[in-house]
Write an enzyme that holds these catalytic residues in place. Sequence first.
Site, mmCIF file in Angstrom:
data_model
loop_
_atom_site.group_PDB
_atom_site.id
_atom_site.type_symbol
_atom_site.label_atom_id
_atom_site.label_comp_id
_atom_site.label_asym_id
_atom_site.label_seq_id
_atom_site.Cartn_x
_atom_site.Cartn_y
_atom_site.Cartn_z
ATOM 1 N N GLU A 93 32.903 -2.717 45.541
ATOM 2 C CA GLU A 93 34.022 -1.548 45.207
ATOM 3 C C GLU A 93 33.408 -0.510 46.412
ATOM 4 O O GLU A 93 33.887 0.329 46.516
ATOM 5 C CB GLU A 93 33.532 -1.084 43.837
ATOM 6 N N ASP A 94 32.353 -0.083 45.955
ATOM 7 C CA ASP A 94 31.644 1.207 46.764
ATOM 8 C C ASP A 94 30.806 1.100 47.633
ATOM 9 O O ASP A 94 30.378 2.039 48.486
ATOM 10 C CB ASP A 94 30.631 1.879 45.301
#
Length: 755
Positions: A93-94
């Site tokens: 996700e990051d």
Amino acid sequence: MTNEKLRQEQIDEEMINQGFQHLLDCYLASKHRKKVEIITKAFNFAKQAHKGVKRRSGEPYIMHPIAVAQIVCSEIGLGSTSICSALLHDVVEDTDYTVEDIENLFGPKIAQIVDGLTKISGGIFGDRASAQAENFKKLLLTMNDDIRVILIKIADRLHNMRTLGSMLPNKQYKIAGETLYIYAPLANRLGLNKIKTELEDLSFKYEHPQEYATIEAKLKETKEEREELFNEFTLPIRTKLDKMGIKYRIMARIKSPYSIWNKMQTKHIPFEEIYDILAVRIIFDPKELEEERAECFNIYVSISKIYKPHPDRLRDWVNHPKSNGYQALHVTLMSNKGQWIEVQIRSERMNDIAEQGFAAHWKYKEGGGSEDEGELEKWLRTIKEILDDPQPDAMDFLDTIKLNLFASEIFVFTPKGEIKTMPQNSTALDFAFSIHTFLGSHCIGAKVNHKLVPLSHKLQSGDQVEILTSKSQHVQPSWINFATTAKAKSKISAILKREQRGMQQAGEEILQNFFIKEGMEFTTENIQKLCTLHQMNSPEEFYAAIAMKTIPLGESDSNALKEKAASGGWKKLLNPFAFGSNKSNKDKDEEKKPIAKIDNKKIIKLTPEAIQKNFIIADCCKPIPGDDVLGYIDEHNRVIIHKRQCPLATKLKSSFGNRILAVEWETGKALDFPVNIYIKGIDTIGLLNKVTQIISEQMNVNIRKLFIETNDGIFEGHIQLYVHDVDDVKSITSKLRKIEEMKTVTRIEQFEDIP
Ligand code: MN
């Protein structure tokens, strides 16, 4: 690099390593196989991937995945695959790494779980926050692939709640609201009792900080008293159990602040009148695992010789576990001080399941003795069935799912004597749909305990239910009102929608032919003209009405079509949230101006001018100054003020979290707000006089409506007053409570004329 920076980095490094070491120690102390190598690899990879990134609190980002892995390990009891997935849960996700990278390094299983976690993430803490209902749907869908996805997600949410203090207030309400609405029930449904309680308490603490503090203080004040009662009550029990040669421990279970508050709210009683704050838990080590059920009852029999048991309160979750796997024997005994105390009897195994849910179930799988594994799968199947029926409205969907998350259960029997678990308040119709969709959609009635009852009949535990069907029967629109389970509701609405779609098509065709006959074009604008004429909310509704012949097309229609474009007022009706049942109020609200620019990162002050100009006080919960409130930006960019615990606000928080505003009252004593008070007591001569005198003596308060009725010596009444704020209400209710005959005085939301 400056010295200062270098030192900070060393401190961070130290903290990270300590955190990870603690995680490893806990893992090594568990019963799982010792796969330290892969866990260390996942840690190093995640640490390097999140390097240099900090959380809002200032901590290095990696502390969050470590904390989530810690919860997964020690509080849910999962093994290395889940611990690795938790450590890696934010990497895709990051950072720039992909699911393929994870798969190459850690294998397909971990990659699949991380993928699931990434898909449902949707940036709850970022500005990407989208409709949470959609995310929740995805969450449930992945659950079928691997339940560990959802367990790790709950751990993620728990850590985010524990560190919620560093978030912006509007985000706090959104996250707290969503937690209470979705994650706590979900944790409960999966049997994660401890986590559920903590999630509820944390949400409560952020939404109602003052009330939380008050309850905590009162719990502290009464602690000693409770401990004394506990010691005195358990002493003879301990003696008895020792004599029986049982290995056990006895614990005090203290009701959580949230449950206490919840009970105070729903029962309208003060803290002092909650009598079940203390419960007693006996947890024993059975001599043999197969004998644990019998031992529960042995303990029950022997302690009920010491204290008198309540005749109606024996809950046998031992032979009939709850569908989240919970097992225990609950009895209520009369203490020597004349107080009923609940005693929960369970084995160590049952206790593990009560605290860690299905994750603990797996731990005992090889041991045998439990045949209730199927319940979780049954539930997952229901969820899947609901998801298979596409529900266009996300909010409806949330409601439907929630019905199943919250319900407690009853047991009913089929004519063949098979036992079925149903949510409380289930009707005969729900039962029919729970067995088979065909049975549900063709049922005409039921026999409960051999007596004929309507489909709306509410079932009780122990009922024997036989469903009567007819081939010519069809699903009726009214059924939706007496279906209560998620399954029945979603099936009925899916069938109705399918039928309605057929009707709409037929209606549309009729209308098209009418247009041809009139020589008019079949345009959206022209259709709208007729919708306005017949006061229809949408063309679809109009088509259906035409097909059902509730609207015959005729001369007035052709006239309307030939008129010049009318002022299309029907659009207004499309507003999905009808705030305010009060007509005059609504007209006034229509004039409220939208706020040009809303900075949702700031706390918005509710000054008297702002309320008169831009804000709308929600009619559903009627907040007044002093209530814990929040703002919701509606689609016209106006701000609606709701109580934080308002059911509608809770839904909005979960579905439109990015439209939530943090707001604060700053009205002083400048404005008047209507408030409703409910009173009940013993009717005596002159009582009404006392009530009105107290109200009229109270400064700042104007009485607006009063309705009182007496029945068999009991009076009940509703009073509507104009007040400035919560302090006014508190002062008047405490004065009313001082009247001797008065038994209940409580603020309520709606003024009702008692029929
Ligand atoms: Mn996370």
